[in-house]
Write a protein that holds these residues in place. Structure first.
Motif, PDB file in Angstrom:
ATOM      1  N   VAL A 148       0.808  -1.009   0.019  1.00 35.63           N
ATOM      2  CA  VAL A 148      -0.050  -0.225   0.116  1.00 35.63           C
ATOM      3  C   VAL A 148       0.769   1.200  -0.091  1.00 35.63           C
ATOM      4  O   VAL A 148       1.962   1.372   0.686  1.00 35.63           O
ATOM      5  CB  VAL A 148      -1.045   0.218   1.396  1.00 35.63           C
ATOM      6  CG1 VAL A 148      -1.851   1.426   1.256  1.00 35.63           C
ATOM      7  CG2 VAL A 148      -1.755  -1.264   1.204  1.00 35.63           C
ATOM      8  N   LEU A 149       0.369   2.412  -0.764  1.00 36.13           N
ATOM      9  CA  LEU A 149       1.020   3.655  -0.737  1.00 36.13           C
ATOM     10  C   LEU A 149       0.055   4.760  -0.180  1.00 36.13           C
ATOM     11  O   LEU A 149      -1.184   4.390  -0.400  1.00 36.13           O
ATOM     12  CB  LEU A 149       1.911   3.884  -1.839  1.00 36.13           C
ATOM     13  CG  LEU A 149       0.988   4.212  -3.188  1.00 36.13           C
ATOM     14  CD1 LEU A 149       0.605   5.357  -3.178  1.00 36.13           C
ATOM     15  CD2 LEU A 149       2.159   4.114  -4.442  1.00 36.13           C
ATOM     16  N   ARG A 150       0.569   5.800   0.378  1.00 38.39           N
ATOM     17  CA  ARG A 150      -0.374   6.874   0.529  1.00 38.39           C
ATOM     18  C   ARG A 150       0.179   8.188  -0.286  1.00 38.39           C
ATOM     19  O   ARG A 150       1.235   8.176  -0.362  1.00 38.39           O
ATOM     20  CB  ARG A 150      -0.418   7.377   2.102  1.00 38.39           C
ATOM     21  CG  ARG A 150       0.535   7.637   2.747  1.00 38.39           C
ATOM     22  CD  ARG A 150       0.387   7.820   4.260  1.00 38.39           C
ATOM     23  NE  ARG A 150       1.511   8.501   4.939  1.00 38.39           N
ATOM     24  CZ  ARG A 150       1.904   9.656   5.078  1.00 38.39           C
ATOM     25  NH1 ARG A 150       1.149  10.808   4.747  1.00 38.39           N
ATOM     26  NH2 ARG A 150       2.810  10.000   6.007  1.00 38.39           N
ATOM     27  N   THR A 151      -0.858   9.045  -0.790  1.00 34.81           N
ATOM     28  CA  THR A 151      -0.476  10.155  -1.540  1.00 34.81           C
ATOM     29  C   THR A 151      -0.372  11.387  -0.474  1.00 34.81           C
ATOM     30  O   THR A 151      -0.955  11.281   0.488  1.00 34.81           O
ATOM     31  CB  THR A 151      -1.283  10.349  -2.616  1.00 34.81           C
ATOM     32  OG1 THR A 151      -2.803  10.794  -2.113  1.00 34.81           O
ATOM     33  CG2 THR A 151      -1.300   9.207  -3.479  1.00 34.81           C
ATOM     34  N   ALA A 152       0.048  12.602  -0.900  1.00 33.51           N
ATOM     35  CA  ALA A 152      -0.243  13.803  -0.423  1.00 33.51           C
ATOM     36  C   ALA A 152      -1.500  14.065  -0.515  1.00 33.51           C
ATOM     37  O   ALA A 152      -2.369  13.774  -1.559  1.00 33.51           O
ATOM     38  CB  ALA A 152       0.886  14.816  -0.997  1.00 33.51           C
ATOM     39  N   PRO A 153      -2.153  15.225   0.041  1.00 34.31           N
ATOM     40  CA  PRO A 153      -3.639  15.561  -0.013  1.00 34.31           C
ATOM     41  C   PRO A 153      -3.721  15.911  -1.600  1.00 34.31           C
ATOM     42  O   PRO A 153      -3.047  16.493  -2.319  1.00 34.31           O
ATOM     43  CB  PRO A 153      -3.648  16.818   0.880  1.00 34.31           C
ATOM     44  CG  PRO A 153      -2.710  16.560   1.853  1.00 34.31           C
ATOM     45  CD  PRO A 153      -1.738  15.780   1.395  1.00 34.31           C
ATOM     46  N   ILE A 154      -5.028  15.428  -2.066  1.00 38.16           N
ATOM     47  CA  ILE A 154      -5.396  15.822  -3.522  1.00 38.16           C
ATOM     48  C   ILE A 154      -6.645  16.644  -3.431  1.00 38.16           C
ATOM     49  O   ILE A 154      -7.571  16.238  -2.960  1.00 38.16           O
ATOM     50  CB  ILE A 154      -5.566  14.265  -4.310  1.00 38.16           C
ATOM     51  CG1 ILE A 154      -4.214  13.618  -4.334  1.00 38.16           C
ATOM     52  CG2 ILE A 154      -6.218  14.816  -5.753  1.00 38.16           C
ATOM     53  CD1 ILE A 154      -4.378  12.274  -5.017  1.00 38.16           C
ATOM     54  N   GLU A 155      -6.899  17.755  -4.207  1.00 40.00           N
ATOM     55  CA  GLU A 155      -8.164  18.635  -4.332  1.00 40.00           C
ATOM     56  C   GLU A 155      -8.893  17.810  -5.495  1.00 40.00           C
ATOM     57  O   GLU A 155      -8.542  17.455  -6.442  1.00 40.00           O
ATOM     58  CB  GLU A 155      -7.741  19.912  -4.659  1.00 40.00           C
ATOM     59  CG  GLU A 155      -6.849  20.545  -3.505  1.00 40.00           C
ATOM     60  CD  GLU A 155      -7.868  20.856  -2.176  1.00 40.00           C
ATOM     61  OE1 GLU A 155      -9.109  20.911  -2.425  1.00 40.00           O
ATOM     62  OE2 GLU A 155      -7.226  21.080  -1.021  1.00 40.00           O
ATOM     63  N   GLY A 156     -10.137  17.980  -5.098  1.00 41.73           N
ATOM     64  CA  GLY A 156     -10.987  17.320  -6.107  1.00 41.73           C
ATOM     65  C   GLY A 156     -11.318  16.017  -6.499  1.00 41.73           C
ATOM     66  O   GLY A 156     -11.938  15.430  -7.581  1.00 41.73           O
ATOM     67  N   GLY A 157     -10.619  15.158  -5.668  1.00 43.85           N
ATOM     68  CA  GLY A 157     -11.033  13.704  -5.817  1.00 43.85           C
ATOM     69  C   GLY A 157     -12.250  13.195  -5.337  1.00 43.85           C
ATOM     70  O   GLY A 157     -12.733  13.696  -4.521  1.00 43.85           O
ATOM     71  N   PRO A 158     -12.688  11.970  -5.871  1.00 42.46           N
ATOM     72  CA  PRO A 158     -13.955  11.276  -5.254  1.00 42.46           C
ATOM     73  C   PRO A 158     -13.968  11.108  -3.627  1.00 42.46           C
ATOM     74  O   PRO A 158     -12.899  10.319  -3.238  1.00 42.46           O
ATOM     75  CB  PRO A 158     -14.064  10.213  -6.206  1.00 42.46           C
ATOM     76  CG  PRO A 158     -12.752   9.914  -6.568  1.00 42.46           C
ATOM     77  CD  PRO A 158     -11.836  11.164  -6.677  1.00 42.46           C
ATOM     78  N   GLU A 159     -15.134  11.147  -3.346  1.00 38.72           N
ATOM     79  CA  GLU A 159     -15.315  10.559  -2.009  1.00 38.72           C
ATOM     80  C   GLU A 159     -15.364   9.004  -1.785  1.00 38.72           C
ATOM     81  O   GLU A 159     -15.126   8.350  -0.838  1.00 38.72           O
ATOM     82  CB  GLU A 159     -16.463  11.051  -1.430  1.00 38.72           C
ATOM     83  CG  GLU A 159     -16.483  12.718  -0.895  1.00 38.72           C
ATOM     84  CD  GLU A 159     -15.375  12.956   0.163  1.00 38.72           C
ATOM     85  OE1 GLU A 159     -15.350  12.291   1.111  1.00 38.72           O
ATOM     86  OE2 GLU A 159     -14.924  14.132   0.089  1.00 38.72           O
ATOM     87  N   ILE A 160     -15.941   8.331  -2.811  1.00 36.77           N
ATOM     88  CA  ILE A 160     -16.174   7.032  -2.871  1.00 36.77           C
ATOM     89  C   ILE A 160     -14.768   6.217  -3.134  1.00 36.77           C
ATOM     90  O   ILE A 160     -14.121   7.035  -3.685  1.00 36.77           O
ATOM     91  CB  ILE A 160     -17.365   6.684  -3.809  1.00 36.77           C
ATOM     92  CG1 ILE A 160     -16.530   6.664  -5.438  1.00 36.77           C
ATOM     93  CG2 ILE A 160     -18.386   7.287  -3.863  1.00 36.77           C
ATOM     94  CD1 ILE A 160     -17.513   5.943  -6.378  1.00 36.77           C
ATOM     95  N   SER A 161     -14.816   5.081  -2.441  1.00 34.58           N
ATOM     96  CA  SER A 161     -13.874   4.222  -2.819  1.00 34.58           C
ATOM     97  C   SER A 161     -14.191   3.303  -3.925  1.00 34.58           C
ATOM     98  O   SER A 161     -14.977   3.078  -4.416  1.00 34.58           O
ATOM     99  CB  SER A 161     -13.521   3.208  -1.503  1.00 34.58           C
ATOM    100  OG  SER A 161     -13.179   4.018  -0.611  1.00 34.58           O
ATOM    101  N   ALA A 162     -12.935   2.921  -4.694  1.00 30.99           N
ATOM    102  CA  ALA A 162     -13.018   2.295  -6.019  1.00 30.99           C
ATOM    103  C   ALA A 162     -12.027   1.390  -6.096  1.00 30.99           C
ATOM    104  O   ALA A 162     -11.004   1.568  -5.649  1.00 30.99           O
ATOM    105  CB  ALA A 162     -13.361   3.106  -7.059  1.00 30.99           C
ATOM    106  N   ALA A 163     -12.073   0.320  -6.922  1.00 37.07           N
ATOM    107  CA  ALA A 163     -11.148  -0.638  -7.274  1.00 37.07           C
ATOM    108  C   ALA A 163     -11.285  -1.276  -8.629  1.00 37.07           C
ATOM    109  O   ALA A 163     -12.447  -1.506  -9.073  1.00 37.07           O
ATOM    110  CB  ALA A 163     -11.022  -1.967  -6.478  1.00 37.07           C
TER     111      ALA A 163
END
Length: 442
Positions: free
Chosen positions: A238-253
């Motif tokens: 797993v990795l994590r990103t820095a904060p992202i503006e305008g991304g979706p609230e839902i989770s998806a795969a």
């Protein structure tokens, strides 16, 4: 590199006699301790490292009913009810949000392959449905590329792995329970053929019952007790990103990505279709038990031979209660993540949505997932040793199932009517001649 996990202040003073000792400070162990405490039991929880130091802080953070093995659906339904109440139960925000989870499909054939799940959803009233391409874009505005649609379950959610188990552990302490960290349990003591306590590296704790919630360590612990628990380990990266503006609230795969929005505005990201399986000595010892799963799930596994083979070959499989155990020699399993899988996931993630195009990685980690031959957990007593219970083998589903599994285990220990039928999770299914089958959950 380990993810940052909320700390839990513990006095690390051995208690006097208790009713139950819980071994393992992951989400299942702390949830078991919490619900036992609510039933009036005196509880001590022993963790060899730190609370949520292993897979309970290293997973995706999904809390999903969609795609579960049918045997797990009642348990995840109860667990989701508990997740929604968790902040009130423990007095801390664990980051749970009902966000919905989607499986976008690029082609109609892939979308049609999800259709059989809808019957499970109908039976259990989960609300899953097939979205058209336009409906998907309304939920996840702005995705790049063409989609035929998606399988979607609006009631599924997400929580913060780094917060959840520590918050529950703090609630156990606040309720008068004992939580010990850096305190490995070496052995279970017995008197007249039943559990009478545990031997830790710091001394003995008398108890009438013991619950092993040891995650990837459970097979090794059981083996030292002459109990054969069929369990292998799969590496999740797993990795994590820095904060992202305008991304979706839902989770998806999708086939090569899986993501969750984090409380800090970044995203946790993993490969959606592959996990890494390092061939180890146990892979040969348990080959026949896991052969059906290997035939069914081999496309989702990246097999490799690595240093772990030699490391586990050298690992002690037997030790005395007055000697240093393997759990003290390795306090926290911190495996290297699979760089190639994460690079593929990041590339797919950046292509998926305009907001993700400039995503910046902040950290990556690996975690070892405890897997059973049928990919269904063990939540059960052990008939060969009265007073000994096992909660393990969650096969990558443990974070979402954790609260429900802890509640079920507390009911089994107490002898109360269980919240769900525990029969599918019994330890004895591996030895009583029952057929070991995979339901086809995903």
């Amino acid at each position: 590199m380990s993810p940052e996990v909320d700390s839990v202040a513990t006095p690390n003073v051995l208690p006097g006699p208790v009713d139950v000792v819980v071994i393992g400070g992951g989400i299942v162990g702390v949830s078991t301790a919490l619900f036992l405490q609510q039933k009036g039991f005196r509880v001590a929880l022993c963790e060899k490292g730190v609370i949520a130091g292993e897979q309970s802080s290293r997973n995706w953070g999904w809390c999903r009913a969609m795609g579960r093995d049918a045997r797990e659906i009642p348990l995840i339904q109860e667990s989701l009810r508990l997740w929604k109440r968790m902040e009130g139960l423990v007095g801390h925000d664990v980051g749970f949000r009902t966000c919905g989870i989607a499986y976008p499909a690029a082609t109609q054939d892939k979308l049609d392959a999800h259709a059989p799940w809808l019957e499970h959803s109908r039976i259990h009233q989960l609300g899953s449905r097939i979205l058209t391409a336009d409906e998907l874009r309304a939920l996840m505005p702005g995705p790049t590329g063409d989609f035929a649609g998606a399988l979607y379950t609006p009631g599924d959610g997400r929580a913060e792995p780094a917060r959840a188990a520590p918050a529950i552990a703090r609630a156990v302490i606040a309720g008068g329970g004992t939580v010990l960290t850096n305190c490995a349990v070496r052995a279970v003591e017995t008197t007249a053929g039943r559990v009478s306590g545990v031997v830790t590296e710091s001394g003995t704790i008398a108890a009438g019952a013991v619950v092993l919630a040891g995650g990837a360590w459970s097979r090794l612990f059981c083996g030292n007790m002459d109990l054969d628990l069929p369990q292998l380990k799969v590496l999740g990266s797993v990795l994590r990103t820095a904060p992202i503006e305008g991304g979706p609230e839902i989770s998806a795969a999708g086939s090569d990505y899986g993501f969750r929005k984090r409380a800090d505005g970044g995203y946790s990201l993993a490969h959606g279709g592959l996990s890494t399986f390092d061939i180890t000595p146990d892979a040969f010892r348990l080959f026949s038990a896991f052969l059906p799963a290997l035939k069914s799930e081999h496309k989702g596994l990246k097999l490799r031979l690595s240093r772990r083979f030699v490391d586990e070959l050298r690992q002690k499989r037997r030790w005395a209660a007055d000697r240093v155990s393997p759990f003290e020699e390795t306090r926290i399993l911190d495996p290297e993540p699979d760089a190639k899988l994460l690079e593929a996931a990041m590339a797919a993630f950046r292509r998926l949505h305009p907001a993700f195009a400039a995503a910046r990685e902040v950290q990556r980690w690996g975690g070892l997932i405890d897997v059973t031959p049928d990919a269904v957990p063990v939540i059960s007593d052990v008939a060969a040793l009265p007073g000994f219970f096992v909660a393990t083998g969650f096969s990558g589903h443990g974070f979402g199932l954790g609260p429900g599994a802890g509640k079920l285990m507390a009911e089994l220990v107490a002898g109360d009517t269980p919240v769900v039928d525990p029969t599918p999770f019994r330890f004895a299914r591996f030895t009583d001649g029952s057929p070991i089958t995979l339901d086809g959950g995903f």
